[in-house]
Design a protein around this motif. Structure first.
Motif, short mmCIF file in Angstrom:
data_model
loop_
_atom_site.label_atom_id
_atom_site.label_comp_id
_atom_site.label_asym_id
_atom_site.label_seq_id
_atom_site.Cartn_x
_atom_site.Cartn_y
_atom_site.Cartn_z
N ALA A 135 0.83 -1.21 0.00
CA ALA A 135 0.00 0.00 0.00
C ALA A 135 0.86 1.26 0.00
O ALA A 135 0.35 2.35 -0.23
CB ALA A 135 -0.92 0.01 1.22
N PHE A 136 2.19 1.11 0.24
CA PHE A 136 3.04 2.27 0.49
C PHE A 136 3.89 2.64 -0.71
O PHE A 136 4.47 1.76 -1.37
CB PHE A 136 3.94 2.01 1.70
CG PHE A 136 3.20 2.09 3.01
CD1 PHE A 136 2.45 1.02 3.44
CD2 PHE A 136 3.22 3.25 3.76
CE1 PHE A 136 1.72 1.09 4.62
CE2 PHE A 136 2.52 3.32 4.95
CZ PHE A 136 1.76 2.24 5.37
N GLN A 137 3.93 3.96 -0.99
CA GLN A 137 4.94 4.51 -1.89
C GLN A 137 5.81 5.46 -1.06
O GLN A 137 5.44 5.79 0.07
CB GLN A 137 4.27 5.29 -3.03
CG GLN A 137 3.37 4.44 -3.92
CD GLN A 137 2.65 5.27 -4.95
OE1 GLN A 137 3.25 6.03 -5.70
NE2 GLN A 137 1.34 5.13 -4.98
N PHE A 138 6.92 5.90 -1.64
CA PHE A 138 7.83 6.80 -0.91
C PHE A 138 8.10 8.03 -1.77
O PHE A 138 8.37 7.90 -2.98
CB PHE A 138 9.13 6.09 -0.58
CG PHE A 138 8.96 4.92 0.34
CD1 PHE A 138 8.67 3.66 -0.17
CD2 PHE A 138 9.05 5.07 1.72
CE1 PHE A 138 8.47 2.58 0.67
CE2 PHE A 138 8.86 3.99 2.56
CZ PHE A 138 8.57 2.74 2.04
N CYS A 139 7.98 9.17 -1.13
CA CYS A 139 8.35 10.42 -1.80
C CYS A 139 9.69 10.83 -1.21
O CYS A 139 9.79 11.08 0.00
CB CYS A 139 7.29 11.49 -1.53
SG CYS A 139 7.79 13.10 -2.13
N ILE A 140 10.72 10.86 -2.05
CA ILE A 140 12.08 11.17 -1.59
C ILE A 140 12.48 12.53 -2.14
O ILE A 140 12.39 12.78 -3.34
CB ILE A 140 13.07 10.10 -2.08
CG1 ILE A 140 12.62 8.71 -1.63
CG2 ILE A 140 14.49 10.40 -1.59
CD1 ILE A 140 13.39 7.58 -2.27
N LEU A 141 12.89 13.44 -1.23
CA LEU A 141 13.38 14.76 -1.63
C LEU A 141 14.89 14.81 -1.37
O LEU A 141 15.35 14.35 -0.31
CB LEU A 141 12.68 15.86 -0.82
CG LEU A 141 11.16 15.96 -0.97
CD1 LEU A 141 10.63 17.14 -0.15
CD2 LEU A 141 10.76 16.10 -2.43
N TYR A 142 15.65 15.36 -2.35
CA TYR A 142 17.11 15.47 -2.13
C TYR A 142 17.60 16.77 -2.78
O TYR A 142 17.00 17.26 -3.75
CB TYR A 142 17.85 14.25 -2.67
CG TYR A 142 17.65 13.93 -4.12
CD1 TYR A 142 16.55 13.18 -4.55
CD2 TYR A 142 18.55 14.36 -5.08
CE1 TYR A 142 16.36 12.88 -5.89
CE2 TYR A 142 18.38 14.06 -6.42
CZ TYR A 142 17.28 13.31 -6.82
OH TYR A 142 17.10 13.02 -8.15
N TRP A 143 18.64 17.32 -2.19
CA TRP A 143 19.12 18.62 -2.65
C TRP A 143 20.57 18.82 -2.24
O TRP A 143 21.07 18.11 -1.33
CB TRP A 143 18.24 19.73 -2.07
CG TRP A 143 18.29 19.85 -0.56
CD1 TRP A 143 19.07 20.70 0.18
CD2 TRP A 143 17.54 19.07 0.38
NE1 TRP A 143 18.87 20.51 1.52
CE2 TRP A 143 17.93 19.52 1.68
CE3 TRP A 143 16.59 18.03 0.28
CZ2 TRP A 143 17.39 18.98 2.84
CZ3 TRP A 143 16.07 17.49 1.44
CH2 TRP A 143 16.46 17.98 2.71
N LYS A 144 21.27 19.71 -2.90
CA LYS A 144 22.62 20.10 -2.48
C LYS A 144 22.46 20.91 -1.21
O LYS A 144 21.61 21.82 -1.14
CB LYS A 144 23.29 20.95 -3.55
CG LYS A 144 23.90 20.18 -4.70
CD LYS A 144 24.71 21.11 -5.59
CE LYS A 144 24.56 20.67 -7.04
NZ LYS A 144 25.05 21.69 -7.97
#
Lengths: 204, 214, 139
Positions: A135-144
């Motif tokens: 049921a799960f998805q993942f929202c991944i945020l990444y930045w310098k």
């Protein structure tokens, strides 16, 4: 504690514990001196109330059990309000139904931030996430680091151990945070703690 | 006249489907030994007639390729088998309802890799749907399953570290690698709706070129 | 939700379809195929079909098997959840059914009424993958 002939009371303090789309019904034990009390659980979805004469459906895994908890995850499989009820049995004696106060809708489940581990492998930014089920998805945020305004996002459905996020500039720090997203209830968890790593090499 | 049918029935009549090549399989009736012959018929679910598969009439083998007859994956099908021996016969034994779209197995994708000094390029090709003849139009399963994606694994043979990529299109370039290093790539097809996964392809290994300046 | 309906149906497909001995009649796929419905009519036809399943199918599918009944309940409640959204979409987009598509939906009702209620309901439930395949193809 009640003696044998008194009317068997219905279970009390019926409540739901729901975390990360796993739902458990719990209640206080009914105590009868020298007797084993067994419990049975039934559920009623909105469909049953509106289309099927308010019928109730037994959960056979929680029929005549001695535990005071029942895993109802398999049956709460739609985003609609559910009624739940429990009754007690001792021998031939049976209590009235104790019913959960108010409906339960899985949209209220508590979503925890995902366990996450960031790895820098040379110039490559990798993330390891726990598998929380289909049921799960993942929202991944990444930045310098220092460039929060230029965040990048990746939605991940299938979890495999070490997921490749992106390549990194030499000697640069990158930060990552993630949240879970459950499409069935259209809700997200809070973000995990931010983690930062540095790419190999010297900054140009 | 109507045959006398006390023969034991063929068993485990079922479709085995790979990339929508749909082959009917069954096991011989219990205790019948050699000499049993079979007839096969099929029907499109919801359409009123059974159709004999002539190429599978009076055969001794226990399979029959019905790919041609079941190639429209917007339909569902039944098939049935009858056994014959010494003038006697069995009952017709049917499959369950067969839905090619959701019940076919998908082969792993084809993987081709090339490398430069610091990168590897991976081209992924989904298998083609079964087709009547080599000259026939080739339809990729990516067209049949719009939600088709690839899970790609890249193993650094030196560090033994494995990375995973989830890719929607059919090419993947992994830059910024170590020169003169062997990488092994394997890929799997993943369809979200209906839920279908292929196995993983075998590993394709390639080395990045040596650093000329070193 | 559609994925959840799909996995609920997969769990009971063999059991439900085994209860339907009629090979020569389909509720949803013959003589007209859902796949031939114009895309402009899909919003309306899906709305009609969800009402059809809520009003005329699930309630006649109670079995002697409690596991099957629980799965039917979860499918029906998922349908209800989607139906709620379809009503909003239907109102916002005012999705009309073309004449040709309404004829096809009427044919579905004719197919259904050509059988006794329980057989028709079990057959319709057994054809849920036909509906899901068509819905997902057009997603």
């Amino acid at each position: 504690i009640l003696d044998e002939d008194a009317l068997l009371p219905a279970p009390q303090n019926i409540s739901i514990i729901s975390t990360n789309m796993k739902h458990f019904l719990t209640w206080s034990p009914v105590t009868i001196q020298g007797e084993t009390v067994r419990y049975s659980v039934e559920f009623q979805g909105e469909y049953e109330r509106e289309y099927a004469n308010e019928s109730w459906i037994p959960i056979c895994e929680c029929s005549l059990i001695t535990a005071t908890v029942c895993n109802i995850t398999e049956d709460i499989s739609a985003t609609v309000p559910y009624n739940l009820r429990v009754r007690a049995d001792v021998g031939a004696r049976r209590s009235e139904w104790g019913t959960l106060k108010g409906f339960f809708n899985r949209i209220t489940t508590y979503l925890t931030p995902p366990l996450m581990k960031i790895v820098a492998d040379g110039y490559h930014l990798l993330v390891e996430l726990e598998d929380m089920g289909p049921a799960f998805q993942f929202c991944i945020l990444y930045w310098k680091k220092g460039q929060e305004s230029r965040m990048q996002q990746k939605m991940v459905k299938e979890i495999s151990s070490t997921l490749h996020l992106d390549t990194m500039e030499a000697g640069t720090d990158y930060c990552v945070k993630a949240q879970t997203y459950v499409e069935a209830i259209n809700r997200s968890s809070n973000f995990s703690q931010m983690q930062c790593v540095r790419a190999q090499g010297d900054r140009s | 006249g109507e045959l006398y049918c006390p023969l034991p029935n063929p068993r485990n009549v079922h479709f085995e489907s790979i990339n929508m090549k749909n082959v009917l399989h069954w096991s011989a009736p219990e205790g019948t030994g050699d000499g049993v012959l079979y007839k096969v018929k099929y029907s499109v679910y919801g359409v009123g007639k059974w159709i004999k598969k002539l190429e599978c009439s009076n055969i001794s083998r226990t399979w029959c390729d019905l790919s041609n007859e079941t190639s429209d994956y917007e339909e569902q099908y039944y098939a049935s088998v009858k056994a014959f021996l010494h003038g006697m016969c069995s009952d017709w034994m049917e499959t369950t309802r067969f839905n090619p779209l959701t019940e076919t197995k998908i082969d792993p994708p084809m993987v081709s890799v090339s490398s430069t000094e610091k990168s590897i390029s991976i081209i992924l090709t989904a298998p083609a749907k079964w087709k009547r003849s080599p000259e026939g139009e080739s339809i990729s399963l990516a067209q049949v399953y719009p939600g088709l994606q690839y899970n790609v694994s890249v193993l650094n043979k030196k560090t033994k570290k494995r990375w995973w990529f989830s890719v929607s299109n059919d090419t993947l370039v992994v830059p910024w690698l170590e020169p003169g290093t062997a990488y092994c790539v394997s890929a799997q097809i993943h369809v979200t709706t209906p839920f279908l996964n292929s196995g993983f392809s075998k590993e394709y290994c390639i080395a990045t070129l040596k650093d000329k300046t070193a | 939700n559609v994925n959840e309906i799909r996995s609920g149906f997969t769990a009971i497909k063999a059991n439900i379809q085994a209860r339907d001995p009629i090979r020569t009649v389909s509720i949803l796929s013959h003589p007209h195929s859902l796949h031939k419905i114009k895309s402009s009519d899909k919003c309306c036809i899906i709305h009609q079909l969800f009402n059809f399943y809520m009003d005329r199918v699930f309630k006649h599918c109670t079995t002697e098997d409690s596991y099957i009944n629980r799965k039917i309940s979860s499918i029906a409640n998922s349908f209800l959840s989607i139906k709620r959204k379809l009503v909003q979409c239907h109102n916002q987009n005012d999705c009309k059914c073309g004449q040709e598509s309404m004829e096809k939906f009427k044919q579905i009702l004719t197919n259904y009424e050509g059988l006794n209620v329980t057989s028709a309901a079990i057959k319709s439930l057994g054809e849920l993958d036909i509906l899901l395949d068509w819905m997902e193809k057009s997603r």
